[in-house]
Design a protein around this motif. Structure first.
Motif, PDB file in Angstrom:
ATOM      1  N   THR A   7     -18.626  -0.340  25.713  1.00 14.80           N
ATOM      2  CA  THR A   7     -19.669  -1.018  26.745  1.00 14.80           C
ATOM      3  C   THR A   7     -18.866  -1.886  27.799  1.00 14.80           C
ATOM      4  N   PRO A   8     -19.674  -2.111  28.968  1.00 15.79           N
ATOM      5  CA  PRO A   8     -19.099  -2.776  30.150  1.00 15.79           C
ATOM      6  C   PRO A   8     -18.454  -4.106  29.467  1.00 15.79           C
ATOM      7  N   GLY A   9     -16.988  -4.457  29.762  1.00 13.72           N
ATOM      8  CA  GLY A   9     -16.638  -5.652  29.222  1.00 13.72           C
ATOM      9  C   GLY A   9     -16.301  -6.004  27.914  1.00 13.72           C
ATOM     10  N   ALA A  10     -16.530  -4.687  27.043  1.00 13.63           N
ATOM     11  CA  ALA A  10     -16.475  -4.974  25.420  1.00 13.63           C
ATOM     12  C   ALA A  10     -14.779  -4.893  25.275  1.00 13.63           C
ATOM     13  N   ALA A  11     -14.482  -5.685  24.507  1.00 11.35           N
ATOM     14  CA  ALA A  11     -13.203  -5.821  23.903  1.00 11.35           C
ATOM     15  C   ALA A  11     -12.895  -5.196  22.816  1.00 11.35           C
ATOM     16  N   PRO A  12     -11.652  -4.508  22.500  1.00 13.73           N
ATOM     17  CA  PRO A  12     -11.284  -3.802  21.195  1.00 13.73           C
ATOM     18  C   PRO A  12     -11.388  -4.938  20.206  1.00 13.73           C
ATOM     19  N   SER A  13     -12.103  -4.470  19.060  1.00 14.22           N
ATOM     20  CA  SER A  13     -12.551  -5.462  17.853  1.00 14.22           C
ATOM     21  C   SER A  13     -11.152  -5.493  17.209  1.00 14.22           C
ATOM     22  N   ALA A  14     -10.806  -6.767  16.676  1.00 15.97           N
ATOM     23  CA  ALA A  14      -9.652  -6.929  15.700  1.00 15.97           C
ATOM     24  C   ALA A  14      -9.891  -6.280  14.488  1.00 15.97           C
ATOM     25  N   SER A  15      -8.859  -6.014  13.615  1.00 20.98           N
ATOM     26  CA  SER A  15      -8.711  -5.326  12.375  1.00 20.98           C
ATOM     27  C   SER A  15      -9.431  -6.293  11.347  1.00 20.98           C
ATOM     28  N   SER A  16     -10.634  -5.671  10.777  1.00 19.68           N
ATOM     29  CA  SER A  16     -11.224  -6.762  10.034  1.00 19.68           C
ATOM     30  C   SER A  16     -10.235  -6.704   8.489  1.00 19.68           C
ATOM     31  N   PRO A  17     -10.370  -7.736   8.049  1.00 15.52           N
ATOM     32  CA  PRO A  17      -9.683  -7.980   6.759  1.00 15.52           C
ATOM     33  C   PRO A  17      -9.967  -7.096   5.679  1.00 15.52           C
ATOM     34  N   SER A  18     -11.289  -6.730   5.753  1.00 16.47           N
ATOM     35  CA  SER A  18     -11.858  -5.961   4.651  1.00 16.47           C
ATOM     36  C   SER A  18     -11.407  -4.282   4.762  1.00 16.47           C
ATOM     37  N   ARG A  19     -10.901  -4.198   6.056  1.00 14.40           N
ATOM     38  CA  ARG A  19     -10.472  -2.676   6.233  1.00 14.40           C
ATOM     39  C   ARG A  19      -8.776  -2.564   6.450  1.00 14.40           C
ATOM     40  N   TYR A  20      -8.367  -1.580   5.647  1.00 12.55           N
ATOM     41  CA  TYR A  20      -7.147  -1.522   5.804  1.00 12.55           C
ATOM     42  C   TYR A  20      -6.626  -0.743   7.032  1.00 12.55           C
ATOM     43  N   ALA A 190      10.373   7.535  -1.798  1.00 12.12           N
ATOM     44  CA  ALA A 190      10.518   6.214  -0.728  1.00 12.12           C
ATOM     45  C   ALA A 190       9.290   6.027  -0.101  1.00 12.12           C
ATOM     46  N   ALA A 191       8.691   7.216   0.315  1.00 12.15           N
ATOM     47  CA  ALA A 191       7.474   6.890   1.069  1.00 12.15           C
ATOM     48  C   ALA A 191       6.191   6.608   0.154  1.00 12.15           C
ATOM     49  N   ARG A 192       6.290   7.417  -1.038  1.00 10.87           N
ATOM     50  CA  ARG A 192       5.220   7.193  -1.941  1.00 10.87           C
ATOM     51  C   ARG A 192       5.304   5.781  -2.244  1.00 10.87           C
ATOM     52  N   ALA A 193       6.424   4.982  -2.501  1.00 12.53           N
ATOM     53  CA  ALA A 193       6.715   3.784  -3.067  1.00 12.53           C
ATOM     54  C   ALA A 193       6.212   2.634  -2.076  1.00 12.53           C
ATOM     55  N   GLU A 194       6.434   3.104  -0.617  1.00 15.68           N
ATOM     56  CA  GLU A 194       6.115   2.473   0.229  1.00 15.68           C
ATOM     57  C   GLU A 194       4.594   2.467   0.484  1.00 15.68           C
ATOM     58  N   ALA A 195       3.669   3.440   0.526  1.00 15.17           N
ATOM     59  CA  ALA A 195       2.369   3.301   0.261  1.00 15.17           C
ATOM     60  C   ALA A 195       1.905   2.679  -0.929  1.00 15.17           C
ATOM     61  N   LEU A 200      -0.815  -2.260  -2.778  1.00  8.72           N
ATOM     62  CA  LEU A 200      -1.033  -3.327  -3.673  1.00  8.72           C
ATOM     63  C   LEU A 200      -1.077  -4.669  -2.839  1.00  8.72           C
ATOM     64  N   ALA A 201      -0.154  -4.858  -1.848  1.00 13.96           N
ATOM     65  CA  ALA A 201      -0.300  -5.985  -1.015  1.00 13.96           C
ATOM     66  C   ALA A 201      -1.565  -6.304  -0.374  1.00 13.96           C
ATOM     67  N   PHE A 202      -2.138  -5.217   0.187  1.00  8.69           N
ATOM     68  CA  PHE A 202      -3.546  -5.256   0.838  1.00  8.69           C
ATOM     69  C   PHE A 202      -4.498  -5.733  -0.205  1.00  8.69           C
ATOM     70  N   ASP A 203      -4.445  -5.225  -1.306  1.00  9.86           N
ATOM     71  CA  ASP A 203      -5.415  -5.515  -2.223  1.00  9.86           C
ATOM     72  C   ASP A 203      -5.659  -6.981  -2.797  1.00  9.86           C
ATOM     73  N   ALA A 204      -4.116  -7.379  -2.734  1.00  6.62           N
ATOM     74  CA  ALA A 204      -3.946  -9.036  -3.350  1.00  6.62           C
ATOM     75  C   ALA A 204      -4.272  -9.877  -2.221  1.00  6.62           C
ATOM     76  N   ASP A 205      -3.945  -9.413  -0.705  1.00  6.70           N
ATOM     77  CA  ASP A 205      -4.452 -10.509   0.278  1.00  6.70           C
ATOM     78  C   ASP A 205      -4.956  -9.661   1.201  1.00  6.70           C
TER      79      ASP A 205
END
Length: 227
Positions: A7-20, A190-195, A200-205
């Motif tokens: 919409t005119p003048g709309a700013a991109p939304s910040a990432s919601s803490p509840s969304r990865y 390594a990629a699986r471990a990183e994922a 886990l980090a997201f679920d914790a905080d």
């Protein structure tokens, strides 16, 4: 091309803490690209994501809504929902009461400007899949009941997901999705471990995790809005 929620003048939304954050997904470059392309032009016809459980399908779809301008909705079609729940219905009791039929909005109107996510789309009745694809391509939902017609804009990013092991989508519907992406969990250890570590980090905080990815998410949202 413009985002469905711009919409005119709309700013991109910040990432919601509840969304990865979408930027925090490990790998899945094709999936991210497909989602962003459909966000730029929902008339593409949506994205069908094929993959087994645990491959991040729902996470990615929810994350996309966090990048759209404003408070973009993320609407999920419940299993077993009927046509009235999806498209809405005309309440004829209002017509009998005061001569004015009232429209009861469905999920298509609720998803306007955001993301409509349909898990196990291959298990939906054919007529509902047909409605979803028609509205996703046209951006307009038309409801007709007993001679009463109602139409409203319904411009959203359609994301359908399915596990091929649970049955395939009929070819005539598969061909109507604008993009199809096959996803799988990373094979590289390594990629699986990183994922796993990131999840886990997201679920914790959730808030703290989102804050660490705020710069990447903000840059991606600005690119999306500018495009």
């Amino acid at each position: 091309m413009s985002s469905p929620a711009s919409t005119p003048g709309a700013a991109p939304s910040a990432s919601s803490p509840s969304r990865y954050p979408l930027s925090a997904l490990v790998g899945q470059e094709e999936l991210r690209l497909a989602l962003l392309l459909c966000a730029l032009d929902p008339a593409i016809g949506g994205v069908l994501v094929r993959g087994d459980k645990g491959s991040g399908k729902t996470t990615a779809a929810r994350a996309l809504a966090g990048l759209l301008p404003g408070a973009a909705p993320f609407v999920e079609l419940p299993v077993g929902a009927g046509e009235d729940r999806l498209v809405g219905t005309v309440d004829l009791r209002g017509l009998l009461h005061d001569g004015r039929p009232r429209f009861v909005p469905g999920l298509l109107q609720q998803a306007h400007g955001g993301v409509l996510y349909v898990d196990e789309v291959n298990l939906l009745p054919d007529h509902l899949v047909d409605v979803l694809l028609d509205v996703a391509a046209s951006g307009v939902n038309v409801v007709e009941r007993d001679g009463v017609s109602h139409r409203h804009p319904a411009r959203f990013v359609l994301v359908g997901s399915m596990n091929p092991e649970e049955g395939e989508l009929r070819p005539q519907f598969l061909d109507r999705f604008g993009l199809v992406v096959n996803v799988a969990a990373p094979e590289d250890p390594a990629a699986r471990a990183e994922a796993v570590e990131r999840r886990l980090a997201f679920d914790a905080d959730p808030a703290g995790f989102a804050a660490r990815w705020q710069a990447e998410e903000g840059a991606l949202a600005r690119r999306l809005q500018a495009a």
